[in-house]
Design a protein around this motif. Sequence first.
Motif, PDB file in Angstrom:
ATOM      1  N   THR A 247       0.829  -1.210   0.000  1.00 15.53           N
ATOM      2  CA  THR A 247       0.000   0.000   0.000  1.00 15.53           C
ATOM      3  C   THR A 247       0.860   1.255   0.000  1.00 15.53           C
ATOM      4  OG1 THR A 247      -1.786  -1.144   1.177  1.00 15.53           O
ATOM      5  CG2 THR A 247      -1.805   1.259   1.251  1.00 15.53           C
ATOM      6  N   LEU A 250       2.261   1.625  -3.521  1.00 14.47           N
ATOM      7  CA  LEU A 250       1.220   2.117  -4.414  1.00 14.47           C
ATOM      8  C   LEU A 250       1.019   3.620  -4.249  1.00 14.47           C
ATOM      9  CD1 LEU A 250      -1.382  -0.757  -4.105  1.00 14.47           C
ATOM     10  CD2 LEU A 250      -0.558   0.173  -6.279  1.00 14.47           C
ATOM     11  N   ALA A 251       1.061   4.091  -3.005  1.00 11.88           N
ATOM     12  CA  ALA A 251       0.863   5.522  -2.743  1.00 11.88           C
ATOM     13  C   ALA A 251       1.982   6.366  -3.334  1.00 11.88           C
ATOM     14  CB  ALA A 251       0.759   5.758  -1.236  1.00 11.88           C
ATOM     15  N   THR A 254       3.345   7.008  -9.283  1.00  9.71           N
ATOM     16  CA  THR A 254       2.501   7.860 -10.131  1.00  9.71           C
ATOM     17  C   THR A 254       2.254   7.239 -11.500  1.00  9.71           C
ATOM     18  OG1 THR A 254       4.491   9.063 -10.847  1.00  9.71           O
ATOM     19  CG2 THR A 254       3.244   9.969  -8.974  1.00  9.71           C
ATOM     20  N   ARG A 366      -6.282  -2.887  -3.451  1.00  2.66           N
ATOM     21  CA  ARG A 366      -5.484  -1.672  -3.248  1.00  2.66           C
ATOM     22  C   ARG A 366      -5.131  -1.017  -4.584  1.00  2.66           C
ATOM     23  NH1 ARG A 366      -6.481  -0.538   1.996  1.00  2.66           N
ATOM     24  NH2 ARG A 366      -5.635  -2.114   3.427  1.00  2.66           N
ATOM     25  N   ALA A 367      -4.826  -1.828  -5.609  1.00  2.00           N
ATOM     26  CA  ALA A 367      -4.501  -1.269  -6.926  1.00  2.00           C
ATOM     27  C   ALA A 367      -5.712  -0.587  -7.544  1.00  2.00           C
ATOM     28  CB  ALA A 367      -3.990  -2.385  -7.841  1.00  2.00           C
ATOM     29  N   GLU A 369      -8.124   0.847  -5.882  1.00  2.00           N
ATOM     30  CA  GLU A 369      -8.333   2.100  -5.143  1.00  2.00           C
ATOM     31  C   GLU A 369      -7.342   3.173  -5.576  1.00  2.00           C
ATOM     32  OE1 GLU A 369      -7.887   0.857  -1.132  1.00  2.00           O
ATOM     33  OE2 GLU A 369      -9.852  -0.141  -1.008  1.00  2.00           O
ATOM     34  N   ARG A 370      -6.102   2.774  -5.872  1.00  2.00           N
ATOM     35  CA  ARG A 370      -5.074   3.745  -6.228  1.00  2.00           C
ATOM     36  C   ARG A 370      -5.242   4.228  -7.661  1.00  2.00           C
ATOM     37  NH1 ARG A 370      -2.576   7.283  -7.477  1.00  2.00           N
ATOM     38  NH2 ARG A 370      -0.379   7.809  -7.110  1.00  2.00           N
TER      39      ARG A 370
END
Length: 415
Positions: A247, A250-251, A254, A366-367, A369-370
């Motif tokens: 996570t 991922l954050a 870009t 998670r991917a 959501e990102r």
Amino acid sequence: SGSSDPYCLVKVDDEVVARTATVWQSLDPFWGEEYTLRLTPGFRGLSIYVLDEDTIGQDDVIGKVWLSHQRMAAEPRGIEGWFSLAPVRPDEEVQGEIHLELRVSQQGHPRVLRCHLLGASPRPLPLCPPTCQVEFCLDAIGSEPTEGWFQLLPFPSASRDHGVQLGALRLALRLQEDTVLPAHCYQPLVQLLTEPVLSPAEPPAGSVLAILEEVASGESRQDVATKLVKIFLGQGLAVPLLDYLTTRELARTTDPNTLFRSNSLASKTVEQFLKAVGLPYLREVLRPVVTRIFEEKKYVELDPGRMELSRGRRVSLRGSPSAAQVRDSSLELLKGYLGAIVEAIVGSVGKCPLPVRVVFKQLRRRAEERFPSAQHEEVRYFCISGFLFLRFFAPAVLTPKLFGLWEEHAGPRTG
């Protein structure tokens, strides 16, 4: 003969502890094998012998590399490089110990030393039978029997080989000497490591895991990842650990095309987790196909510059097949093998360990959501396939010996 079938024996003091696979018909072999050896604190040194395997008769010893305990201990970050092979002289090879009972007669002249051989502990290499000697102090031996194990020592040899080039061996070694404390001594460290995973709502910037991500260098990341996986598996928290690390990555990402492509701590930790949890699954899935490839020994070559036309599959009365025929038959075989591998993997969903499936399920979420936009719809899939195929199944297909899928490295034909 212009060729060799080399393999290596790894020997600690007087004991052979490992043997590599044989690389057939090569003067420039590559093994790529990794061993973790548990050594006694007082060991003297490590020897790596290179031998040429013979199907008939005794194997020939090409040379050896010897590294002392002191030299390895002086390089805590490890030793890596090319080491010249030294000749092996059988009379200078220590072959073990003998168990003797010694007694010196105190009556008469001259005094008589009586030796009673009780046992032996040889650990021979495939060398010519050596001559050895035993040294002991006569002043310490009296009329009462003295019993003990005595190290076999080599006779001094005046012969030396001058100007003989036996080749070199590229090695990467690291001696790690640890002091293991009782389990309760590590509880504060375990608590410190698991705190950000157990309390994800708190700001993670100053957590131990966040600091490890920043300070772990490229060469140490794999070691850090391996130890984290072991610690968190022991605590039953491996899945939350991977969720935390992926996570965070991922954050920071870009461009989704670069996601998990670097050897970051998150990527290395997922990779080590797959090896720790999924290795039995990988072997069950790939071993039947890999076994078939090795046993069939079919000739496959798509590069025209490397084709051996006389070894092609289709041989007729007109002579050897053309390059186009070898290419076509090779392409057909390759598609068959790759298709069998893909089918085995796709059909193994039910065999995949539950922790692995849970990790990938939450990674996909998670991917999404990102990168929620429609143009990034495939991100949720290739972030998983990058781990499952590129970092897990593909290395095993390329080097089946290192994953326990086959006993030997692939020869020139199978490789």
